[in-house]
Scaffold this active site. Sequence first.
Site, PDB file in Angstrom:
ATOM      1  N   LYS A   1       0.852  -1.208   0.000  1.00 50.66           N
ATOM      2  CA  LYS A   1       0.000   0.000   0.000  1.00 50.66           C
ATOM      3  C   LYS A   1       0.876   1.243   0.000  1.00 50.66           C
ATOM      4  CE  LYS A   1       0.948   1.205   4.540  1.00 50.66           C
ATOM      5  NZ  LYS A   1       1.679   2.431   4.979  1.00 50.66           N
TER       6      LYS A   1
ATOM      7  N   ASP B   1      -2.385  -1.607  10.720  1.00 52.67           N
ATOM      8  CA  ASP B   1      -2.579  -1.574   9.265  1.00 52.67           C
ATOM      9  C   ASP B   1      -3.122  -2.889   8.711  1.00 52.67           C
ATOM     10  OD1 ASP B   1      -1.632   0.968   9.004  1.00 52.67           O
ATOM     11  OD2 ASP B   1       0.303   0.415   8.118  1.00 52.67           O
TER      12      ASP B   1
HETATM   13  O1  C5P Z   1      -0.097  -1.187  15.285  1.00 50.35           O
HETATM   14  P1  C5P Z   1       1.343  -1.379  15.004  1.00 50.35           P
HETATM   15  O2  C5P Z   1       1.940  -2.557  15.738  1.00 50.35           O
HETATM   16  O3  C5P Z   1       1.667  -1.412  13.549  1.00 50.35           O
HETATM   17  O4  C5P Z   1       2.061  -0.091  15.553  1.00 50.35           O
HETATM   18  C1  C5P Z   1       3.445  -0.038  15.790  1.00 50.35           C
HETATM   19  C2  C5P Z   1       3.744   1.166  16.636  1.00 50.35           C
HETATM   20  O5  C5P Z   1       3.545   2.369  15.892  1.00 50.35           O
HETATM   21  C3  C5P Z   1       2.900   1.333  17.867  1.00 50.35           C
HETATM   22  O6  C5P Z   1       3.417   0.620  18.959  1.00 50.35           O
HETATM   23  C4  C5P Z   1       2.972   2.833  18.119  1.00 50.35           C
HETATM   24  O7  C5P Z   1       4.209   3.176  18.702  1.00 50.35           O
HETATM   25  C5  C5P Z   1       2.996   3.393  16.707  1.00 50.35           C
HETATM   26  N1  C5P Z   1       1.643   3.745  16.216  1.00 50.35           N
HETATM   27  C6  C5P Z   1       0.984   4.837  16.749  1.00 50.35           C
HETATM   28  N2  C5P Z   1      -0.266   5.165  16.294  1.00 50.35           N
HETATM   29  C7  C5P Z   1      -0.854   4.435  15.309  1.00 50.35           C
HETATM   30  C8  C5P Z   1      -0.203   3.311  14.743  1.00 50.35           C
HETATM   31  C9  C5P Z   1       1.056   2.998  15.232  1.00 50.35           C
HETATM   32  O8  C5P Z   1       1.520   5.523  17.639  1.00 50.35           O
HETATM   33  N3  C5P Z   1      -2.052   4.790  14.867  1.00 50.35           N
END
Ligand code: C5P
Length: 279
Positions: free
Chosen positions: A9, A133
């Site tokens: 994406k 995501d």
């Molecule tokens: O959800 P995911 O594991 O991909 O997110 C990785 C990190 O990115 C989270 O632990 C956070 O630090 C940051 N993040 C965030 N806000 C989001 C998505 C991700 O702060 N909406």
Amino acid sequence: MTTYSAPAKINLSLKVQGKREDGYHNVDILMAKLDLADELSFHNSRTTTLLCDTPGVPTDESNLVIKAVREFEKAYGRKAKQKITLNKKVPFGAGLGGGSADAAVTLLAVNEIIGTQYTHEELHAMAAAIGSDVPFFLNPVISRCTGRGEIVTPVEELAGWSSPIVLIKPQFGVSTPSAYRGLNGAHRMKGVNYGAQTVDGIRLVNELERAVFTKFPALGLWKMWMLRQDGVRAALMSGSGSTLFALTETHEQARALAEAARAELDPTIWTYCGTVNPQ
Ligand code: C5P
């Protein structure tokens, strides 16, 4: 053996709306798939294993493919027992969602192979537990993603829209948590345009650029270099980087930009020319 394609994406737009109590940020994202994809094949086996011959890709429990199998097994109450081969085409640490796409396709594949017939809602809950995501990739039609990114709403009026695109990525990647952490203390580089750009009525902006360009100023300079190339309608960073993309008028202009980037910016740049939201 069954083979599945896991398309990457880009974020046509990414707005950050503030930090939440759980440490995530509320976001408002416009997400679209590319015609660039990883390939995963699945064989029934005695245990679950992941094979991937791309250096730097872990094949242990830290890989989102294995996390997806474990999330599926939690719901299923039994082992999924798959030998999974991952053919990586999407660079990682790139802001292209490669790992998230692999995880979503793993959920869809295992659901189909084992015949569990979990609904979209059930798979969505597993996907959201893996990463913000991942739910988008269960049905990667052009969508608005809100909440921490896991609330996915298809944007019907853009379903038929597509554009030539060129991606450029330096050898280094950017970790998503570090990009969000960098929002505090980020500054605006002089001469870099962070404002919204409009293409076919779509407003393109990425509010993580300030944080990432503060740490990696070359990316800010590269973005402005892209905006000066022939036929570029908009250029910005995808997700938390390190990939930058440009929407061009023609595929030929996208190819010329990729060639010029290696000649003028850095010969080791990874590039890709293709289509965003292919029909
Ligand atoms: O959800 P995911 O594991 O991909 O997110 C990785 C990190 O990115 C989270 O632990 C956070 O630090 C940051 N993040 C965030 N806000 C989001 C998505 C991700 O702060 N909406």
